[in-house]
Motif scaffolding. Structure first.
Motif, short mmCIF file in Angstrom:
data_model
loop_
_atom_site.label_atom_id
_atom_site.label_comp_id
_atom_site.label_asym_id
_atom_site.label_seq_id
_atom_site.Cartn_x
_atom_site.Cartn_y
_atom_site.Cartn_z
N LYS A 1 3.71 17.98 -7.44
CA LYS A 1 2.65 18.67 -6.70
C LYS A 1 2.56 18.18 -5.26
N LEU A 2 2.96 16.92 -5.03
CA LEU A 2 2.83 16.33 -3.70
C LEU A 2 4.15 15.87 -3.11
N ILE A 3 5.17 15.72 -3.92
CA ILE A 3 6.48 15.27 -3.45
C ILE A 3 7.54 16.25 -3.91
N GLU A 4 8.43 16.60 -2.99
CA GLU A 4 9.59 17.42 -3.35
C GLU A 4 10.82 16.87 -2.64
N ILE A 5 11.82 16.51 -3.43
CA ILE A 5 13.09 16.06 -2.87
C ILE A 5 14.21 16.77 -3.64
N VAL A 6 15.31 17.04 -2.97
CA VAL A 6 16.40 17.80 -3.58
C VAL A 6 17.73 17.09 -3.36
N ASP A 7 18.32 16.63 -4.46
CA ASP A 7 19.69 16.11 -4.46
C ASP A 7 19.89 14.98 -3.44
N VAL A 8 19.04 13.97 -3.54
CA VAL A 8 19.12 12.83 -2.62
C VAL A 8 19.35 11.55 -3.41
N ALA A 9 19.74 10.49 -2.69
CA ALA A 9 20.12 9.26 -3.38
C ALA A 9 19.74 8.04 -2.56
N VAL A 10 19.55 6.93 -3.27
CA VAL A 10 19.47 5.61 -2.67
C VAL A 10 20.78 4.90 -2.96
N ASN A 11 21.46 4.49 -1.92
CA ASN A 11 22.72 3.74 -2.06
C ASN A 11 22.74 2.61 -1.05
N PRO A 12 23.02 1.39 -1.49
CA PRO A 12 23.28 1.02 -2.87
C PRO A 12 21.99 0.94 -3.68
N GLU B 1 7.11 7.43 -9.98
CA GLU B 1 8.11 8.16 -10.77
C GLU B 1 9.36 8.41 -9.94
N VAL B 2 9.18 8.82 -8.69
CA VAL B 2 10.33 9.11 -7.83
C VAL B 2 11.12 7.83 -7.54
N LEU C 1 0.87 -1.18 0.00
CA LEU C 1 0.00 0.00 0.00
C LEU C 1 0.91 1.22 0.00
N LEU C 2 1.24 1.71 -1.19
CA LEU C 2 2.32 2.67 -1.33
C LEU C 2 2.08 4.00 -0.62
N PRO C 3 0.88 4.59 -0.65
CA PRO C 3 0.72 5.89 0.01
C PRO C 3 0.89 5.86 1.53
N LEU C 4 1.00 4.66 2.13
CA LEU C 4 1.18 4.58 3.58
C LEU C 4 2.60 4.88 4.01
N ARG C 5 3.50 5.06 3.06
CA ARG C 5 4.90 5.34 3.37
C ARG C 5 5.42 6.34 2.34
N GLY D 1 10.60 7.77 -0.72
CA GLY D 1 12.00 7.49 -0.42
C GLY D 1 12.17 6.23 0.40
N ILE D 2 11.35 6.07 1.44
CA ILE D 2 11.42 4.87 2.26
C ILE D 2 11.09 3.65 1.42
#
Length: 303
Positions: free
Chosen positions: A162-173, A146-147, A90-94, A97-98
């Motif tokens: 419109k609902l998500i804003e992230i700036v210069d972040v990464a998932v590693n690995p 998309e994110v 249930l994706l909108p529950l988190r 990024g998580i």
């Protein structure tokens, strides 16, 4: 594409549900037997904070042992070496990024065996209790997908929606490939049939469609959903042959002599995956493993 260049037919993949067993020992025994029988994928859904509501289906309780999907995916990955892990989230529950991070970890630790199916959730009070707005969850899930795909493929991501804003972040690995993102839809009151907006969303952005449980009781409605969805995929300029369709066979509700006919019905409709639905776990792990063994015997050579 000419007839001589046509892709070979895709092998029909047969998997099943992970029943609602209270005992972790039954879960372990079932998962390992399931893989040992040669099945392709093992699926499970989730409720994180199931909220009592008047529209709960009569045959399912909010007090079932619902496990959080990513945690259960890690459990299944540790017990297996080959089977695809088909986790429904249930994706909108988190946050996106998580979810992207958890999916990347599961896919890496399982060596590329995660298939993620996402939906907005039908239980509005559960959605609200976990901080999401039921009124915007449809728009939110599109941005989340998309994110996540950006985070799985790009070293650093900036995204302003419109609902998500992230700036210069990464998932590693990062995972070694973009995790497949399938979608489900529908509710119990509507018999599991996704609405027009949901069907269009799937056709635009999903890698495949995972049929909601109630549709397995109404084959004609399920066939109509598949037909409409494949047509929409083509309308959006995508190849329906690349779009996955997961249909369902209710082993506990259907007599043995109807199993093969139902399998062939879904295959002819264009299903790429079939899930043997036995969430109720009637009789415990031993009884369910026996039922899976019987299906394998009866359908040997058909998949």
């Amino acid at each position: 594409m000419t007839s001589s260049q046509q892709r070979p037919p895709r092998r029909l993949r047969i998997g099943g549900d992970l029943p609602y067993f209270d005992s972790r020992h039954e879960l372990r025994d079932y998962v390992q037997a399931f893989e040992g029988l040669g099945y392709d994928h093992l699926g499970f859904g989730e409720h994180v904070l199931p909220a009592r509501a008047p529209n709960w289906p009569s045959d399912v309780s909010p007090c079932e042992p619902w496990h959080e999907a990513f945690t259960q995916a890690a459990f299944v990955a540790a017990l297996t070496s080959r089977i695809e892990i088909a986790a429904s989230v249930l994706l909108p529950l988190r946050s996106a990024g998580i979810a992207a991070k958890q999916a990347a970890e599961i896919d890496l630790f399982s060596e590329g065996r995660l298939r993620l199916s996402v939906s907005v959730g039908w239980n509005r009070e559960e959605v609200r209790a976990l901080g999401a707005d039921p009124e915007t969850r449809g728009r939110l899930i599109e941005e989340q997908v998309e994110v996540m795909r950006l985070l799985w493929t790009e070293p650093f991501v900036t995204y302003r929606g419109k609902l998500i804003e992230i700036v210069d972040v990464a998932v590693n690995p990062r995972p070694e490939r973009p995790v497949p993102v399938w979608m489900g839809g529908g509710d119990f009151e509507g018999g599991g049939v996704p609405g027009p907006v949901v069907l269009d969303r799937m056709a635009r952005i999903a890698d495949g469609y995972k049929m909601f449980g109630p549709l397995m009781r109404d084959v004609d409605a399920g066939l109509d959903v598949i037909r409409r969805l494949r047509a929409l995929v083509a309308e959006h300029g995508r190849d329906p042959g690349d779009f996955g369709i997961e249909a369902r066979i209710p082993l506990q509700l259907l007599p043995e002599d109807a199993w093969i006919e139902r399998l062939e019905t879904w295959r002819e409709a264009g299903a790429t995956h079939i899930t043997l639905s036995n969430r109720r776990g009637a009789g415990g792990a031993k009884a369910e493993i026996a039922r899976l063994t019987r299906f394998r015997e009866l359908t040997d050579g058909l998949w």
